[in-house]
Each structure stands twice: as C-alpha cells, then as structure tokens.
Design a protein around this motif. Structure first.
Motif, short mmCIF file in Angstrom:
data_model
loop_
_atom_site.label_atom_id
_atom_site.label_comp_id
_atom_site.label_asym_id
_atom_site.label_seq_id
_atom_site.Cartn_x
_atom_site.Cartn_y
_atom_site.Cartn_z
N PRO A 5 0.84 -1.21 0.00
CA PRO A 5 0.00 0.00 0.00
C PRO A 5 0.87 1.26 0.00
CG PRO A 5 0.04 -0.98 2.18
CD PRO A 5 0.79 -1.92 1.26
N ILE A 6 0.48 2.22 -0.81
CA ILE A 6 1.16 3.50 -0.88
C ILE A 6 0.12 4.57 -0.61
CG2 ILE A 6 2.41 5.10 -2.37
CD1 ILE A 6 3.46 2.75 -3.92
N HIS A 32 1.08 8.79 -4.78
CA HIS A 32 0.71 8.12 -6.02
C HIS A 32 1.27 8.84 -7.25
CE1 HIS A 32 -2.85 5.44 -4.61
NE2 HIS A 32 -1.80 5.33 -3.83
N ARG A 33 1.18 10.16 -7.26
CA ARG A 33 1.65 10.88 -8.44
C ARG A 33 3.16 10.69 -8.63
NH1 ARG A 33 2.11 17.26 -7.07
NH2 ARG A 33 2.87 17.02 -4.96
N TYR A 34 3.90 10.58 -7.53
CA TYR A 34 5.34 10.35 -7.63
C TYR A 34 5.61 8.95 -8.19
CZ TYR A 34 5.53 14.49 -4.68
OH TYR A 34 5.38 15.75 -4.18
N MET A 35 4.82 8.00 -7.77
CA MET A 35 5.00 6.63 -8.26
C MET A 35 4.67 6.55 -9.75
SD MET A 35 6.32 4.78 -6.00
CE MET A 35 6.19 3.27 -6.92
N VAL A 36 3.63 7.23 -10.19
CA VAL A 36 3.28 7.24 -11.62
C VAL A 36 4.43 7.82 -12.42
CG1 VAL A 36 1.74 8.28 -13.33
CG2 VAL A 36 0.80 7.31 -11.23
#
Length: 179
Positions: free
Chosen positions: A123-124, A129-133
């Motif tokens: 889980p993040i 999330h935007r950094y992971m994308v």
C-alpha cells in the motif's frame, strides 16, 4: 612684525614648506598645481577636495557593498521565506510519519517481502501516487532505451576503428566520383 610669506624661499624651510615638499615627493601634488594655487586659492583647498573625493569614493564602495548584500539577501529570500520553509517542513513531517508507519510494520513487511509475490501490492499513501506514476514512466522509458544505450556502450571501444573505416570509404567514394 609682519608675517613671512610661506611661498618665498627662506633660509630655513618652514613646516608648510616641508609638508608641501613631502607631498610633491610622494606624487600626491605636482609643482604645477602648487604654482597655480599660488595665484588663485590656497593649495590646501585642493587637498581638502582630494580628501572629499577619497571620502566619496569610500562611500560609493560602501554603498556598492550594501547593494551586493541586498541582492544576495533578495536571491536567498525565497529559500528562507517562512511560507516556503513551512511547506518544506510539512512535506518532511509527512514523509517522516510515513517512514514511522513503515518501521512499525517492519516485521509484517519483511514477511511479505520474503513470500513470493502473488498479485499482492504494497500500500502507498495517496499523497505519493503521483510520484510513483512519474517514477514508473521514467522506468518504462529507461527500459525501452536500455538496449540502445547498451549497444552504444559496446561500440565505444570500436569507435576509432569505425571512424577510420568511414574516412577510408569516403576517400574511395570521392576518388570514384572525380573523372
């Protein structure tokens, strides 16, 4: 008794004459300046002007230093501005809270990582999330270009040889086109 004229040479030099002689010897004043000052105003007016010029130059230098200091302060103002620092502090606190949560779940995370991945996800937090994308986009781009980059790296030792071959081929090609 009438006072002696300081410009008329006397048998013994007076204090003013010694001072003027010292100024002429040091190059601060020329003999022409002294001759002109005999006719018009006192030569000490020129000395006071010279002192004023020196004072003004020192003041200009001081003001330039103050201006440079203000420019540096202006350039650094956005970095140390309280709102900017508060935003950074908030971001760091958020990351710190996330890392604390990860450390609290260290044992369960270690066990999950030791198990084979069977469509399980870590889980993040939504904030990240935007950094992971963005990170995934960069990773995909890197993997797509990896083979090209590796090929370029493999060809680097042979670059000189390939350039020589290209030059030879160009010379041969040029010799064929000339009648």
């Amino acid at each position: 008794m009438a006072e002696a004229n300081p410009w008329v040479p006397a048998s013994e030099p007076k204090a003013a004459g010694l001072l003027l002689g010292h100024f002429v010897a040091s190059g601060l004043v020329t003999q022409e300046m002294l001759n002109i000052s005999k006719k018009s105003t006192s030569c000490f007016v020129n000395f006071s002007r010279l002192q004023q010029i020196t004072d003004i130059q020192a003041e200009i230098y001081q003001k330039n230093l103050e201006i440079e200091l203000l420019r540096l302060e202006k350039d650094a103002a956005d970095v140390v501005h309280p709102s900017f620092l508060a935003q950074k502090c908030h971001t760091l606190q958020s990351m710190n809270n996330h890392l604390e949560a990860v450390l609290k779940e260290k044992r369960s995370l270690r066990q999950r990582l030791l198990k084979p991945m069977c469509q399980e996800n870590l889980p993040i937090e939504a904030v990240y999330h935007r950094y992971m994308v963005h990170l995934l986009e960069l990773a995909v781009t890197f993997i797509e270009r990896l083979e090209d980059h590796l090929e370029i790296i493999r060809n680097v030792p042979h670059l000189d040889e390939n350039l020589k071959k290209m030059r030879r081929a160009q010379r041969v090609d040029l010799s064929r086109t000339v009648p």
